[in-house]
Design a protein around this motif. Sequence first.
Motif, PDB file in Angstrom:
ATOM      1  N   LEU A 199       0.839  -1.198   0.000  1.00 47.87           N
ATOM      2  CA  LEU A 199       0.000   0.000   0.000  1.00 47.87           C
ATOM      3  C   LEU A 199       0.877   1.251   0.000  1.00 47.87           C
ATOM      4  N   PRO A 200       0.317   2.401  -0.388  1.00 47.35           N
ATOM      5  CA  PRO A 200       1.107   3.640  -0.426  1.00 47.35           C
ATOM      6  C   PRO A 200       1.605   4.053   0.958  1.00 47.35           C
ATOM      7  N   SER A 201       2.655   4.833   0.974  1.00 48.67           N
ATOM      8  CA  SER A 201       3.204   5.323   2.244  1.00 48.67           C
ATOM      9  C   SER A 201       2.190   6.177   2.985  1.00 48.67           C
ATOM     10  N   THR A 202       1.299   6.845   2.239  1.00 48.71           N
ATOM     11  CA  THR A 202       0.281   7.681   2.870  1.00 48.71           C
ATOM     12  C   THR A 202      -0.656   6.855   3.734  1.00 48.71           C
ATOM     13  N   TYR A 203      -0.884   5.592   3.343  1.00 53.37           N
ATOM     14  CA  TYR A 203      -1.719   4.722   4.180  1.00 53.37           C
ATOM     15  C   TYR A 203      -1.015   4.419   5.501  1.00 53.37           C
ATOM     16  N   TYR A 204       0.258   4.049   5.428  1.00 54.67           N
ATOM     17  CA  TYR A 204       0.989   3.677   6.642  1.00 54.67           C
ATOM     18  C   TYR A 204       1.250   4.887   7.542  1.00 54.67           C
ATOM     19  N   ASP A 205       1.028   6.061   7.014  1.00 58.97           N
ATOM     20  CA  ASP A 205       1.136   7.284   7.814  1.00 58.97           C
ATOM     21  C   ASP A 205      -0.064   7.443   8.738  1.00 58.97           C
ATOM     22  N   THR A 206      -1.126   6.692   8.488  1.00 58.28           N
ATOM     23  CA  THR A 206      -2.362   6.855   9.259  1.00 58.28           C
ATOM     24  C   THR A 206      -2.585   5.748  10.284  1.00 58.28           C
ATOM     25  N   VAL A 207      -1.753   4.718  10.280  1.00 58.06           N
ATOM     26  CA  VAL A 207      -1.990   3.574  11.162  1.00 58.06           C
ATOM     27  C   VAL A 207      -1.257   3.747  12.487  1.00 58.06           C
ATOM     28  N   SER A 208      -1.524   2.849  13.424  1.00 54.18           N
ATOM     29  CA  SER A 208      -0.844   2.872  14.719  1.00 54.18           C
ATOM     30  C   SER A 208       0.590   2.365  14.564  1.00 54.18           C
ATOM     31  N   ILE A 209       1.386   2.612  15.584  1.00 53.71           N
ATOM     32  CA  ILE A 209       2.764   2.123  15.562  1.00 53.71           C
ATOM     33  C   ILE A 209       2.783   0.601  15.455  1.00 53.71           C
ATOM     34  N   GLN A 210       1.860  -0.068  16.149  1.00 55.25           N
ATOM     35  CA  GLN A 210       1.815  -1.525  16.099  1.00 55.25           C
ATOM     36  C   GLN A 210       1.564  -2.018  14.675  1.00 55.25           C
ATOM     37  N   GLU A 211       0.660  -1.360  13.973  1.00 51.34           N
ATOM     38  CA  GLU A 211       0.377  -1.748  12.583  1.00 51.34           C
ATOM     39  C   GLU A 211       1.552  -1.397  11.673  1.00 51.34           C
ATOM     40  N   GLY A 212       2.200  -0.284  11.976  1.00 49.31           N
ATOM     41  CA  GLY A 212       3.360   0.095  11.181  1.00 49.31           C
ATOM     42  C   GLY A 212       4.472  -0.929  11.276  1.00 49.31           C
ATOM     43  N   VAL A 213       4.706  -1.442  12.486  1.00 44.30           N
ATOM     44  CA  VAL A 213       5.745  -2.448  12.687  1.00 44.30           C
ATOM     45  C   VAL A 213       5.343  -3.772  12.046  1.00 44.30           C
ATOM     46  N   LEU A 214       4.043  -4.034  11.954  1.00 41.26           N
ATOM     47  CA  LEU A 214       3.603  -5.260  11.281  1.00 41.26           C
ATOM     48  C   LEU A 214       4.042  -5.281   9.818  1.00 41.26           C
ATOM     49  N   LEU A 215       4.112  -4.111   9.190  1.00 37.93           N
ATOM     50  CA  LEU A 215       4.631  -4.049   7.822  1.00 37.93           C
ATOM     51  C   LEU A 215       6.073  -4.533   7.797  1.00 37.93           C
ATOM     52  N   TRP A 216       6.849  -4.168   8.799  1.00 37.30           N
ATOM     53  CA  TRP A 216       8.242  -4.600   8.866  1.00 37.30           C
ATOM     54  C   TRP A 216       8.336  -6.115   9.045  1.00 37.30           C
ATOM     55  N   ILE A 217       7.419  -6.665   9.852  1.00 39.24           N
ATOM     56  CA  ILE A 217       7.376  -8.114  10.023  1.00 39.24           C
ATOM     57  C   ILE A 217       7.030  -8.793   8.695  1.00 39.24           C
TER      58      ILE A 217
END
Length: 222
Positions: A87-105
């Motif tokens: 998904l675009p970076s703009t989407y990950y700008d709106t999520v929680s830190i926990q969801e952001g780290v899930l992208l890294w996982i």
Amino acid sequence: TLCMLLICYSFYAVSQTDVSESIKGIGIYIDYPDAPPIVTPEQFDSLINGIDYQEPTVLRTFRKYWQEQSRENVDITHDLFYYTAPLPSTYYDTVSIQEGVLLWIDALENVITNNPSYDWTLLDTTETGGLRSVMIISSSSAPTGVGGSHGAKWTLSNGVYIHKIYGAALQRTIDPDLNMFPTLHESGHGVFGFPDTYDNDQSSNGTSVYSLMSGQKPEVEP
């Protein structure tokens, strides 16, 4: 004076070490549909694993910096991979830190899926069994979690334990030039457990430019 000599001697004693430590970590460069990579794979490898590599705004590589800071006693290298977020970076700008780290996982799981012969046992671990250095580099500084070290405490599908992950961009939000400060700063947290030493309310100067953990200079101080 004798007092001055004692102080100097004490400092010398605690700052010297005979320990030579090699740390092997893993690093993933994440780009997004709306934020393409700003470095090539070859350039990325040079910035992280190079020794004498330089660019106009990068005088020290990641590896070289920690060699200098440890007086050649610590050598950190990383196996590097690329991953494009769904998904675009703009989407990950709106999520929680926990969801952001899930992208890294997800990016780490992608390494498992697409590199079945990769030997994870060669990566160094901490006393808790977690990987010693898990580096995420983002092509955008906007997504949540970028610019931080996080206790993911996650076990991957292959059994590898991720205790901490640190993520940064190859430039500061206030500086469009390529530089290593954000990545090195977050690795200070993620690899060595260093605290921030800047002063949030600016009631003092803290350690100012004299520490990686507070300096905020685009070219990290030696």
